[in-house]
Design a protein around this motif. Structure first.
Motif, mmCIF file in Angstrom:
data_model
loop_
_atom_site.group_PDB
_atom_site.id
_atom_site.type_symbol
_atom_site.label_atom_id
_atom_site.label_comp_id
_atom_site.label_asym_id
_atom_site.label_seq_id
_atom_site.Cartn_x
_atom_site.Cartn_y
_atom_site.Cartn_z
ATOM 1 N N ILE A 299 0.833 -1.123 0.044
ATOM 2 C CA ILE A 299 0.076 0.064 0.056
ATOM 3 C C ILE A 299 0.841 1.431 0.051
ATOM 4 N N ILE A 300 0.554 2.267 -0.824
ATOM 5 C CA ILE A 300 1.107 3.678 -0.678
ATOM 6 C C ILE A 300 0.464 4.384 0.404
ATOM 7 N N ASN A 301 -0.762 4.765 0.133
ATOM 8 C CA ASN A 301 -1.231 5.447 1.339
ATOM 9 C C ASN A 301 -2.428 4.725 1.962
ATOM 10 N N SER A 302 -2.496 4.687 3.522
ATOM 11 C CA SER A 302 -3.359 3.776 4.122
ATOM 12 C C SER A 302 -4.694 4.209 4.148
ATOM 13 N N ARG A 303 -4.947 5.521 3.886
ATOM 14 C CA ARG A 303 -6.215 6.229 3.709
ATOM 15 C C ARG A 303 -6.339 6.875 2.241
ATOM 16 N N SER A 304 -7.519 6.957 1.751
ATOM 17 C CA SER A 304 -7.823 7.268 0.515
ATOM 18 C C SER A 304 -7.427 9.051 0.463
ATOM 19 N N LEU A 305 -7.258 9.562 -0.655
ATOM 20 C CA LEU A 305 -6.764 10.942 -0.553
ATOM 21 C C LEU A 305 -7.999 11.697 -1.244
ATOM 22 N N THR A 306 -8.286 12.849 -0.786
ATOM 23 C CA THR A 306 -9.459 13.663 -1.459
ATOM 24 C C THR A 306 -9.117 14.710 -1.977
ATOM 25 N N SER A 307 -9.730 15.783 -2.593
ATOM 26 C CA SER A 307 -9.726 16.867 -3.042
ATOM 27 C C SER A 307 -9.259 18.242 -2.053
ATOM 28 N N SER A 308 -8.483 19.172 -2.351
ATOM 29 C CA SER A 308 -8.571 20.406 -1.415
ATOM 30 C C SER A 308 -9.474 21.235 -1.494
ATOM 31 N N LYS A 309 -9.431 22.084 -0.796
ATOM 32 C CA LYS A 309 -10.878 23.217 -0.855
ATOM 33 C C LYS A 309 -10.634 23.849 -2.215
ATOM 34 N N ALA A 310 -9.205 24.312 -2.482
ATOM 35 C CA ALA A 310 -9.017 24.979 -3.492
ATOM 36 C C ALA A 310 -9.414 24.331 -4.835
ATOM 37 N N GLU A 311 -9.272 23.004 -4.950
ATOM 38 C CA GLU A 311 -9.574 22.091 -5.895
ATOM 39 C C GLU A 311 -10.998 22.224 -6.125
ATOM 40 N N LEU A 312 -11.766 22.022 -4.881
ATOM 41 C CA LEU A 312 -13.174 21.814 -5.061
ATOM 42 C C LEU A 312 -13.864 23.104 -5.642
ATOM 43 N N GLU A 313 -13.176 24.104 -5.089
ATOM 44 C CA GLU A 313 -13.785 25.590 -5.624
ATOM 45 C C GLU A 313 -13.688 25.595 -7.233
ATOM 46 N N ALA A 314 -12.411 25.220 -7.671
ATOM 47 C CA ALA A 314 -12.157 25.470 -9.021
ATOM 48 C C ALA A 314 -13.242 24.299 -9.811
ATOM 49 N N ASN A 315 -13.438 23.123 -9.237
ATOM 50 C CA ASN A 315 -13.802 22.094 -9.971
ATOM 51 C C ASN A 315 -14.854 21.253 -9.062
ATOM 52 N N PRO A 316 -16.053 21.730 -9.064
ATOM 53 C CA PRO A 316 -17.095 21.055 -7.916
ATOM 54 C C PRO A 316 -17.234 19.487 -8.295
ATOM 55 N N ARG A 317 -16.974 19.191 -9.587
ATOM 56 C CA ARG A 317 -17.364 17.820 -9.993
ATOM 57 C C ARG A 317 -16.031 16.854 -9.228
ATOM 58 N N ALA A 318 -15.103 17.355 -8.409
ATOM 59 C CA ALA A 318 -13.905 16.529 -7.712
ATOM 60 C C ALA A 318 -14.475 16.346 -6.437
ATOM 61 N N ARG A 319 -15.865 16.772 -6.175
ATOM 62 C CA ARG A 319 -16.590 16.494 -4.801
ATOM 63 C C ARG A 319 -16.387 15.366 -4.076
ATOM 64 N N SER A 320 -16.552 14.258 -4.861
ATOM 65 C CA SER A 320 -16.918 13.048 -4.198
ATOM 66 C C SER A 320 -15.424 12.182 -4.813
ATOM 67 N N ALA A 321 -14.544 12.640 -5.338
ATOM 68 C CA ALA A 321 -13.330 11.954 -5.740
ATOM 69 C C ALA A 321 -12.535 11.162 -4.653
ATOM 70 N N ARG A 322 -12.170 10.108 -4.609
ATOM 71 C CA ARG A 322 -11.195 9.537 -3.797
ATOM 72 C C ARG A 322 -9.924 8.679 -4.650
ATOM 73 N N MET A 323 -8.997 8.959 -4.161
ATOM 74 C CA MET A 323 -7.721 8.220 -4.632
ATOM 75 C C MET A 323 -7.086 7.200 -3.670
ATOM 76 N N ARG A 324 -6.795 6.001 -4.393
ATOM 77 C CA ARG A 324 -6.030 4.897 -3.626
ATOM 78 C C ARG A 324 -4.986 4.578 -4.380
ATOM 79 N N ALA A 325 -3.864 4.133 -3.741
ATOM 80 C CA ALA A 325 -2.713 3.848 -4.672
ATOM 81 C C ALA A 325 -2.030 2.738 -3.899
ATOM 82 N N ALA A 326 -1.291 1.817 -4.792
ATOM 83 C CA ALA A 326 -0.389 0.812 -4.356
ATOM 84 C C ALA A 326 0.886 0.529 -5.183
#
Ligand SMILES: C[S@@+](CC[C@H](N)C(=O)[O-])C[C@H]1O[C@@H](n2cnc3c(N)ncnc32)[C@H](O)[C@@H]1O
Length: 348
Positions: A299-326
């Motif tokens: 595993i790379i990140n034990s928790r999923s990563l989500t968008s920053s406030k700045a990204e959400l302001e620029a792109n509301p469609r990122a609202r529910s995005a979660r990233m996982r990596a391994a």
């Protein structure tokens, strides 16, 4: 040659169209493109991830997209990057079959998935994905205006499936709690006139559900469920993940962005099982030694990563995005076995 960092401020900027790539800085950080490497972009879309990877290092990208319009719109990228970018106009689930036929095994240094539909698909009413603008009730990603597509459309489902099967799809793929009431209303309405337009269905769902929380259209879950069903999105996800497990070389990075809880649960369980985190039912009931498999990922990140406030302001469609990596280990890929991943079982 040293690794190049992604351009500052790239996150939130539209790339090659109206689609704004989601979580882009995190994606590049997890993939770590280096010169001479080769990457799989499983969901090319507007090419935002492919472009960022190709700009980060002198590397190659092989990209899938099952939407013929996406592939046609990518001509400028092919001109710009030449042989460094290869586009495959097919579903990414085919990656598994390719590895089973002996192609692509252990050939890639990274694979990235950005699931769902692009802004171009949502914002083109003729594609029939949107509950906000009128279009044919279609939702097949492989259908483009003017060219017939094979397979079941969203209109086929609501006009011909049994009431209990429609309810099952809405409940299991859309997590729609009023699935039965909506299915009942659909079947009553279709006897008067079959559904052919997106707004006919969206309006009916609105009438059944009445008021819903502000900011969320009442038909969101119904449309999500039909789109996932029509495109077999969960089947594609499972085959795509298993394909990536076989196509990545040891040290190769797997990065997945999801937009709703069913997909995120599957990705989370796929990664944690293959990292050896969920073998055995509990610590009181561990798996037998013989059944424990060596981890095929770390595993790379034990928790999923989500968008920053700045990204959400620029792109509301990122609202529910979660990233996982391994990261892929040198162990064999696990056998194809989907139980325990939380995949909903449909009656149809
Ligand atoms: C969210 S968009 C990707 C956007 C892209 N990352 C970018 O930055 O421009 C998802 C894309 O994946 C494609 N897609 C979805 N499921 C697919 C599948 N099973 N096989 C191939 N392409 C798929 C869709 O057609 C759409 O173009």
């Amino acid at each position: 040659m040293p690794r190049r960092k992604p351009t500052a401020g790239i996150e939130g900027r539209a790339q090659g169209g109206r689609h704004i790539p989601v979580l882009l800085a995190h994606i590049i950080e997890a993939l770590q493109p280096a010169d001479g490497e080769t990457f799989l972009d499983m969901t090319y879309g507007a090419g935002g991830y492919s472009r960022a990877i190709l700009e980060a290092a002198d590397c190659r990208v092989v990209a899938f997209d099952r939407d013929p319009m996406v592939i046609a719109a990518a001509a400028h990228m092919r001109e710009e990057f030449g042989e460094r970018l290869e586009l495959l106009a097919e579903p990414f689930g085919n990656l598994l079959a390719k590895t089973q036929e002996g192609d692509f095994i252990g050939s890639f240094d990274g694979a990235v998935f950005d699931l769902g539909v692009s802004s171009m698909q949502l914002d083109t009413p003729e594609r029939g994905f949107s509950f906000q603008s009128d279009g044919p009730l279609d939702m097949r990603m492989s259908a483009s205006p003017g060219s017939p597509a094979s397979g079941t459309s969203a209109a086929d489902v609501v006009n011909t499936y049994a009431e209990e099967d429609i309810a099952d799809i809405l409940y299991k793929l859309g997590e729609e709690r009023r699935s039965r009431a909506i299915a009942k209303a659909i079947c009553a309405r279709r006897t008067e006139k079959p559904f052919s337009r997106t707004l006919e269905l969206a309006e009916l769902v609105r009438k059944v559900l009445g008021r819903t929380p502000p900011g969320k259209h009442p038909a969101t879950r119904t449309f999500q469920a039909l789109r996932m069903y029509v495109n077999d999105e969960l089947g594609q996800l499972l085959e795509g993940l298993a394909g990536a497990e076989r196509a990545l070389r040891p040290g190769g990075r797997l990065v997945v962005v999801t937009f709703h809880s069913i997909e995120d649960r599957i990705v989370k369980r796929f990664i944690s099982s293959r990292c050896g985190k969920s073998q055995g039912v509990s610590r009181h009931m561990p798996a037998s030694i013989e059944s424990i498999r060596p981890p095929s990922f770390q595993i790379i990140n034990s928790r999923s990563l989500t968008s920053s406030k700045a990204e959400l302001e620029a792109n509301p469609r990122a609202r529910s995005a979660r990233m996982r990596a391994a990261v892929r280990t040198a162990e064999d890929p696990w056998p194809l076995e989907w139980s325990g991943l939380g995949v909903p079982r449909l009656k149809t």
